[in-house]
Design a protein around this motif. Structure first.
Motif, PDB file in Angstrom:
ATOM      1  N   ARG A 232       0.840  -1.207   0.000  1.00  0.00           N
ATOM      2  CA  ARG A 232       0.000   0.000   0.000  1.00  0.00           C
ATOM      3  C   ARG A 232       0.871   1.251   0.000  1.00  0.00           C
ATOM      4  NH1 ARG A 232      -3.712   2.267   4.861  1.00  0.00           N
ATOM      5  NH2 ARG A 232      -4.909   3.752   3.641  1.00  0.00           N
TER       6      ARG A 232
ATOM      7  N   CYS B 254       2.552   1.706  -3.450  1.00  0.00           N
ATOM      8  CA  CYS B 254       1.557   2.194  -4.421  1.00  0.00           C
ATOM      9  C   CYS B 254       1.244   3.666  -4.186  1.00  0.00           C
ATOM     10  CB  CYS B 254       0.280   1.353  -4.348  1.00  0.00           C
ATOM     11  SG  CYS B 254       0.474  -0.323  -4.965  1.00  0.00           S
ATOM     12  N   SER B 255       1.171   4.067  -2.921  1.00  0.00           N
ATOM     13  CA  SER B 255       0.912   5.461  -2.595  1.00  0.00           C
ATOM     14  C   SER B 255       2.073   6.351  -3.028  1.00  0.00           C
ATOM     15  CB  SER B 255       0.670   5.608  -1.094  1.00  0.00           C
ATOM     16  OG  SER B 255       0.432   6.949  -0.757  1.00  0.00           O
TER      17      SER B 255
ATOM     18  N   ALA C 237      -0.748   6.224  -6.608  1.00  0.00           N
ATOM     19  CA  ALA C 237      -2.020   5.507  -6.719  1.00  0.00           C
ATOM     20  C   ALA C 237      -3.141   6.200  -5.945  1.00  0.00           C
ATOM     21  CB  ALA C 237      -1.866   4.068  -6.237  1.00  0.00           C
ATOM     22  N   GLY C 238      -2.780   7.037  -4.980  1.00  0.00           N
ATOM     23  CA  GLY C 238      -3.782   7.760  -4.202  1.00  0.00           C
ATOM     24  C   GLY C 238      -4.599   8.737  -5.026  1.00  0.00           C
ATOM     25  N   LYS C 239      -4.108   9.115  -6.210  1.00  0.00           N
ATOM     26  CA  LYS C 239      -4.866  10.019  -7.084  1.00  0.00           C
ATOM     27  C   LYS C 239      -6.069   9.329  -7.703  1.00  0.00           C
ATOM     28  CE  LYS C 239      -0.628  12.438  -8.209  1.00  0.00           C
ATOM     29  NZ  LYS C 239       0.440  12.574  -9.191  1.00  0.00           N
ATOM     30  N   ASN C 240      -5.997   7.991  -7.793  1.00  0.00           N
ATOM     31  CA  ASN C 240      -7.056   7.229  -8.449  1.00  0.00           C
ATOM     32  C   ASN C 240      -7.861   6.347  -7.507  1.00  0.00           C
ATOM     33  OD1 ASN C 240      -6.232   8.194 -11.017  1.00  0.00           O
ATOM     34  ND2 ASN C 240      -4.584   6.690 -11.012  1.00  0.00           N
ATOM     35  N   CYS C 241      -7.354   6.120  -6.321  1.00  0.00           N
ATOM     36  CA  CYS C 241      -8.015   5.196  -5.399  1.00  0.00           C
ATOM     37  C   CYS C 241      -7.886   5.731  -3.976  1.00  0.00           C
ATOM     38  CB  CYS C 241      -7.393   3.801  -5.514  1.00  0.00           C
ATOM     39  SG  CYS C 241      -8.128   2.588  -4.425  1.00  0.00           S
TER      40      CYS C 241
ATOM     41  N   PHE D 145      -5.362   4.208  -1.309  1.00  0.00           N
ATOM     42  CA  PHE D 145      -3.944   4.554  -1.363  1.00  0.00           C
ATOM     43  C   PHE D 145      -3.672   6.021  -1.031  1.00  0.00           C
ATOM     44  CE2 PHE D 145      -4.302   1.000  -4.434  1.00  0.00           C
ATOM     45  CZ  PHE D 145      -3.536   0.083  -3.734  1.00  0.00           C
ATOM     46  N   ASP D 146      -4.706   6.782  -0.726  1.00  0.00           N
ATOM     47  CA  ASP D 146      -4.560   8.205  -0.427  1.00  0.00           C
ATOM     48  C   ASP D 146      -4.354   8.390   1.077  1.00  0.00           C
ATOM     49  OD1 ASP D 146      -4.452  10.941  -0.672  1.00  0.00           O
ATOM     50  OD2 ASP D 146      -6.630  11.190  -0.811  1.00  0.00           O
TER      51      ASP D 146
ATOM     52  N   TRP E 267       2.003   8.433   3.310  1.00  0.00           N
ATOM     53  CA  TRP E 267       2.910   7.290   3.240  1.00  0.00           C
ATOM     54  C   TRP E 267       4.219   7.530   3.986  1.00  0.00           C
ATOM     55  CZ3 TRP E 267       7.622   8.215   1.110  1.00  0.00           C
ATOM     56  CH2 TRP E 267       7.723   9.287   0.225  1.00  0.00           C
TER      57      TRP E 267
END
Length: 191
Positions: A42, A45-46, A50-54, A57-58, A61
């Motif tokens: 996680r 990905c962050s 990936a936090g911009k899309n999900c 993951f926002d 980190w």
């Protein structure tokens, strides 16, 4: 120097390793952190956005940097142990287990940590290898996310923190492991 090598290349007694694990867990709990290797995925990905899309993951980190360093240390420690502290790559398993694995088609069980005929690039191109590595890997990843953590996170950290969901997850891990070992694995090995 040779004597030191012989001492550190032997497995540590359970009471030493257990004490060190307990010390690490108490320290993490005291600092308000929880341990789990799957949370690093996680975090990675962050880091890569990936936090911009999900929404999952926002998160911040940077607060998990210690866990990435810990995972890196595990990889470095594993490499050092495998390269310089392991005099023999064979695994000591009982004669009964060797006979049972050979009856399931595993050649030279115990010769290496994992059977080369199941865990290699060549086996990936077979139906058995595809099911065990790709499908099995997907199921482990899915289960980790669905359970809210991996075996190390729930069994070590969650149980240390007396979390009921972790106890339920650990019981599920054991039941699933027994089911796979005794019912599914023999079927997969005969593919």
């Amino acid at each position: 120097m040779k004597e030191l090598f012989e001492i550190i290349s032997q497995p540590w007694p359970w009471y030493v390793a257990g004490f060190i694990i307990a010390l690490v867990m108490f320290t993490l709990l005291y600092l308000g952190n929880t341990f789990g290797i799957s949370s690093n995925l996680r975090t990675v990905c962050s880091i890569f956005g990936a936090g911009k899309n999900c929404e999952f993951f926002d998160f911040n980190w940077r607060a998990q940097t210690w866990n990435l360093i810990f995972a890196g240390g595990m990889m470095i420690g594993g490499f050092i142990a495998a390269q310089w502290l392991t005099p023999d790559s064979s695994v000591q398993i009982s004669d009964e287990t060797i006979a049972e694995l050979q009856s399931l088609g595993i050649e030279n069980p115990g010769e290496n940590i994992v059977p080369e005929q199941l865990f290699s690039w060549e086996s990936l191109l077979t139906l058995k290898g595809f099911v065990m590595l790709i499908v099995g890997g997907f199921l482990v990843g899915f289960g980790t996310r669905y359970a809210g953590g991996c075996t190390s996170g729930h069994a070590i950290s969650g149980l240390s923190d007396l979390q009921l969901p972790s106890l339920i997850a650990v019981i599920g891990f054991f039941i699933g492991g027994l089911f796979i070992t005794y019912l599914v694995l023999p079927l997969l090995l005969t593919l």
